[in-house]
Design an enzyme around this catalytic site. Structure first.
Site, short mmCIF file in Angstrom:
data_model
loop_
_atom_site.label_atom_id
_atom_site.label_comp_id
_atom_site.label_asym_id
_atom_site.label_seq_id
_atom_site.Cartn_x
_atom_site.Cartn_y
_atom_site.Cartn_z
N PHE A 111 25.42 3.65 -28.27
CA PHE A 111 25.00 3.35 -26.91
C PHE A 111 23.66 2.93 -27.39
CE2 PHE A 111 22.63 5.07 -23.27
CZ PHE A 111 23.81 5.05 -22.24
N ASP A 182 25.01 11.36 -33.47
CA ASP A 182 24.84 11.26 -32.05
C ASP A 182 26.24 12.05 -31.64
OD1 ASP A 182 24.66 11.40 -29.24
OD2 ASP A 182 23.17 9.71 -29.63
N TYR A 207 24.47 17.03 -20.32
CA TYR A 207 25.00 16.60 -18.82
C TYR A 207 26.46 16.20 -18.80
CZ TYR A 207 22.56 12.48 -20.20
OH TYR A 207 21.95 11.44 -21.06
N LYS A 208 26.99 15.77 -20.00
CA LYS A 208 28.30 15.02 -19.96
C LYS A 208 29.21 16.40 -19.89
CE LYS A 208 26.24 10.82 -21.84
NZ LYS A 208 26.02 9.98 -23.03
N ARG A 354 36.68 3.07 -17.51
CA ARG A 354 36.64 4.15 -18.33
C ARG A 354 36.90 5.39 -17.50
NH1 ARG A 354 30.90 5.91 -20.92
NH2 ARG A 354 30.49 6.33 -19.05
C1 LIG Z 1 24.63 9.28 -22.72
C2 LIG Z 1 23.90 8.89 -24.12
C3 LIG Z 1 22.56 8.88 -24.28
C4 LIG Z 1 21.56 9.14 -23.10
O1 LIG Z 1 20.44 9.25 -23.74
P1 LIG Z 1 19.13 9.99 -22.42
O2 LIG Z 1 17.96 10.07 -23.26
O3 LIG Z 1 19.86 11.54 -22.09
O4 LIG Z 1 19.40 9.10 -21.30
C5 LIG Z 1 22.09 8.21 -25.24
N1 LIG Z 1 22.85 8.24 -26.63
C6 LIG Z 1 24.36 8.19 -26.43
C7 LIG Z 1 25.29 7.99 -27.44
C8 LIG Z 1 24.68 8.51 -25.10
O5 LIG Z 1 26.11 8.68 -25.00
#
Ligand SMILES: *Cc1c(COP(=O)(O)O)cnc(C)c1O
Length: 395
Positions: A111, A182, A207-208, A354
């Site tokens: 990400f 992660d 939050y996911k 998705r």
């Molecule tokens: C959703 C996601 C994030 C989001 O980071 P925030 O700081 O919470 O906005 C970061 N890394 C990955 C791999 C994600 O899927």
């Protein structure tokens, strides 16, 4: 217990929600809980709430609940901030553990924020560090004795492809590198054995799949034997050994609480704590099995009825997370048309539609209805409408 547990969620009627991988829905009880924290705890206890209502212990208390879901021992996880911040903390602590190495290894499926945070840290350190990003399939070959830290997201946010956590961790450690996972698309989606993997650090958001609400606090795990070696780059007062001694110099707490930074977001943390109650009697193995069944059904039906779409996710469920992605040239417009019909998935550039499968509140009949709508959108070219072409800010 039996899945689904739809009755535990406040889902809008007429909606099939296939985006719980991006923002989980509202669990029942959360609104009431937050209302109570506002009016009774904050409203009545005022500053006394920090002690009387357990606000100060909340980041560690909630961390223990998350720990159970990711195969981590009690006392190894703490909550706070957002995932981007936790990536920064884990990575900076990892680099400090390998002072003679300069390479951070990640993959192109990560990400973007994880990569951006690494770039920012490299600029800040200004000491010749480099970020190497390789194809996800090439990570193994790229691990060598120059790598200080391997920073990977277990499940790819776009394709759902899943890394072999145990194998890559072993390889990284054999090469003398620190492993950071992660778990943004793993926590609450599939079984994770953090302790068994032996990785040094892990981070993730809530939050996911954990349904903590927009902006819910993130988590960080440090392998227990390394807690006191993990240097907190963000040395905030609540990571101090004795915050209320108000000393002028920083001494990190001898526990995972050293990864706390500042004042915790009590309202948001309370929403998350309440949302996590759902998991008390749920086994992740059962969630995983149900998610695979739903995903397999979806893939089979979409391939049979929408030949215009091509599967982007791995076909083998063992190396796929809890989402299924299909490529379609007009994917953005098609997703807008689908959302208008009450089937909510999302779109990732350049052409990926998705769909997340969350067995807590989805069942086979939902998958069949979703495919029904998708087949109409594709087969009858319902996407071919100017109204669906303008991109929103959040896709
Ligand atoms: C959703 C996601 C994030 C989001 O980071 P925030 O700081 O919470 O906005 C970061 N890394 C990955 C791999 C994600 O899927």
């Amino acid at each position: 217990m039996t899945l689904p547990k739809k009755h535990l969620f406040d889902l809008p009627s007429g909606v099939i929600y296939l985006d719980g991988n991006s923002l989980g829905p509202l669990p029942k009880g959360v609104a009431e809980k937050v209302q109570g924290v506002v009016t009774e705890e904050w409203g009545q206890a005022l500053i006394r709430g920090w002690n009387a209502c357990g606000w100060m212990e909340q980041p560690a208390r909630v961390g223990d609940k998350v720990a159970r879901l990711i195969g981590a021992p009690r006392g190894s996880v703490v909550m706070g901030d957002t995932l981007s911040i936790k990536v920064f903390q884990a990575l900076s602590a990892a680099l400090a553990m390998r002072p003679d190495r300069k390479v951070i290894l990640s993959d192109t499926g990560n990400f973007p924020t994880d990569l951006y945070m690494a770039e920012g840290l490299i600029r800040l350190k200004d000491a010749g560090f480099e970020l190497h990003t390789v194809d996800p399939e090439a990570v193994s070959q790229a691990i060598n004795d120059e790598v200080a830290a391997v920073l990977l997201t277990e499940v790819d946010y776009r394709t759902g492809r899943k890394h072999d956590m145990a194998a890559i961790t072993r390889q990284a450690q054999e090469a003398g590198a620190i492993m950071i996972w992660d778990l943004a698309h793993s926590a609450g989606a599939l079984e994770v054995d953090l302790e068994g993997s032996g990785c040094e650090f892990a981070v993730g958001c809530t939050y996911k799949y954990l349904n903590g609400g927009p902006g819910a606090p993130a988590f960080i795990y440090v392998r227990p034997d390394l807690t006191t070696q993990a240097e907190p780059a963000l040395s905030g007062w609540l990571g101090h050994d004795a915050p209320f001694a108000f000393e002028t110099s920083y001494v990190p707490a001898p526990s995972i609480e050293r990864m706390r930074v500042g004042t915790p977001p009590v309202l948001q943390m309370s929403a998350l704590e309440e949302a996590l109650r759902i998991w008390d009697d749920i086994e992740m193995a059962e969630v995983r099995a149900a998610s695979i069944a739903l995903s397999e059904l979806f893939i089979r039906e979409v391939e049979a009825r929408c030949p215009q779409l091509s599967l982007v996710s791995p076909r083998d469920a063992a190396i796929r997370g809890s989402q299924v992605s299909f490529a379609f040239e007009h994917g953005y417009a098609a997703m807008q048309a689908l959302i208008e019909r009450g089937v909510i998935g999302d779109f990732r550039a350049p052409n990926v539609m998705r769909f997340g499968f969350t067995p807590l509140y989805l069942e086979a009949s939902d998958v069949m209805s979703a495919v029904e709508h998708l087949a109409a959108v594709i087969g009858d070219r319902l996407w071919d409408n100017p109204a669906y072409r303008t991109a929103n800010r959040v896709t």
